[in-house]
Write an enzyme that holds these catalytic residues in place. Structure first.
Site, PDB file in Angstrom:
ATOM      1  N   CYS A   3       0.853  -1.182   0.000  1.00  0.00           N
ATOM      2  CA  CYS A   3       0.000   0.000   0.000  1.00  0.00           C
ATOM      3  C   CYS A   3       0.890   1.233   0.000  1.00  0.00           C
ATOM      4  O   CYS A   3       1.871   1.307   0.731  1.00  0.00           O
ATOM      5  CB  CYS A   3      -0.893  -0.026   1.241  1.00  0.00           C
ATOM      6  N   CYS A  77      -6.305  -1.359   8.656  1.00  0.00           N
ATOM      7  CA  CYS A  77      -5.384  -0.224   8.519  1.00  0.00           C
ATOM      8  C   CYS A  77      -5.010   0.269   9.910  1.00  0.00           C
ATOM      9  O   CYS A  77      -5.881   0.680  10.684  1.00  0.00           O
ATOM     10  CB  CYS A  77      -6.010   0.899   7.709  1.00  0.00           C
ATOM     11  N   CYS A 302      -0.081  21.587   3.956  1.00  0.00           N
ATOM     12  CA  CYS A 302       0.039  20.132   3.868  1.00  0.00           C
ATOM     13  C   CYS A 302       1.013  19.744   2.759  1.00  0.00           C
ATOM     14  O   CYS A 302       1.267  18.555   2.547  1.00  0.00           O
ATOM     15  CB  CYS A 302      -1.324  19.494   3.599  1.00  0.00           C
TER      16      CYS A 302
END
Length: 345
Positions: A3, A77, A302
């Site tokens: 992932c 997760c 961000c």
């Protein structure tokens, strides 16, 4: 195949934080400045999770050595809070009635679960006709559907076809312990715990002499409300109509008198500007901020790469005073960057 969401599980967490601090120094082109680092922990933080459903797989896209994107099917997760991860696992048992779509899963401060299904119109139409999937999903989740943030009309459950109702904001987020109304599909930080670290850093950088602050892109009031509670006068600029509506619902009446929406600011003295632009950065808007000439600027980003580009423009009138890394994304290469700028008089 791994992932793409977490690239750093095999790296000691302290070393991860050092790497992010040094990365920000490099992007700021300033090796002398001391950079603060704040973290709420190394995992289990996310109260919001965006993923893709494709051919009954639920997960995130990865890249193989040939750079081909393939959906990595996730069974769990470790970035999610335990409660949200449990809900994610629960969704694995579903048979999804569409081939591909985007999903946002969210847990509220009171542990209520929400899900946003961003699908093609034909898939939405078919689900409303089929009924069973959405009715079963609604037993455990508050559902939003499509770009217009529509919700299920519960009164239509006994009709031949389900219907959609107008958007319905609810408490899905917090700021410094204060509940915030928004939508499951609203943009927020991935966790209110890490978001509070940003808010705390903003408040710590504000000079006690500051009386008035201008906030560009206030959203649902994540920073606005704590600033107003500090007895500051806040001028806000926001173009998202639904976010403005949520802000109006979130603001206590006693704080509204110190707030102005989209003021002209002609010939007004501004002590400080707070900017939190999208991933693309401020770009030409940097010049607009300099025209207002605030004494200080707090920049939250961000995407430090675009922030660094904006700082090249702002450096014409502002000097770098402080910087911080907020690790909103542990076990990844990403982080929230913050800088404090001061006008060069």
């Amino acid at each position: 195949m791994e992932c793409h969401g977490c690239q750093s599980w095999d790296i000691d967490y302290v070393k991860q934080l050092d790497h992010k601090k040094n990365d920000l120094k490099k992007k700021l082109n300033n090796t002398e400045i001391a950079i603060q680092v704040k973290t709420a922990g190394s995992s289990r933080l996310r109260t919001r999770f965006d993923f893709t459903v494709e051919n009954q797989k639920m997960g995130l896209y990865g890249k193989d050595q040939n750079q081909n994107r393939e959906l990595i099917d996730l069974s769990t997760c470790f970035q999610l809070t335990p409660e949200l991860n449990k809900a994610f696992i629960q969704l694995k048992s579903l048979t999804w009635p569409f081939q591909k779509g985007s999903v946002r899963l969210r847990i509220a401060p009171n542990n209520k679960l929400g899900i946003w299904l961003d699908l093609a119109n034909i898939d939405i139409k078919n689900m409303l006709l089929e009924k069973t999937f959405l009715m079963n999903l609604s037993k455990h989740f508050f559902i939003e559907i499509g770009q217009k943030k529509k919700t299920l009309d519960l009164a239509s459950f006994d009709q031949p076809q389900l219907k959609l109702a107008d958007p319905k904001p609810q408490v899905w987020f917090q700021t410094m312990g204060f509940d915030l109304n928004c939508f499951v599909s609203s943009f927020t930080q991935p966790s209110w715990k890490t978001a509070d670290l940003i808010t705390d850093q903003i408040l710590s950088w504000l000079d006690p002499s500051i009386k008035r602050l201008i906030e560009y892109g206030c959203g649902i009031g994540q920073y606005t409300i704590p600033l107003l509670k500090k007895k500051l006068f806040v001028d806000i600029f926001e173009t998202d109509r639904l976010a403005i509506d949520c802000l109006g619902k979130n603001l206590p009446q006693e704080l509204k008198e110190n707030l102005r929406m989209n003021p002209s600011l002609i010939n007004e003295k501004i002590d400080c500007a707070l900017v939190n632009p999208p991933r693309s950065g401020l770009k030409d808007f940097s010049k607009t901020i300099m025209l207002h000439s605030p004494r200080n600027i707090v920049y939250v980003s961000c995407y430090p790469e675009s922030m660094a580009e904006d700082l090249l423009i702002l450096s014409q009138k502002y000097s770098l005073q402080a910087a911080a890394v907020i690790d909103q994304f542990p076990q990844t290469e990403h982080y929230e960057a913050m800088v404090l700028l001061q006008r060069i008089d």
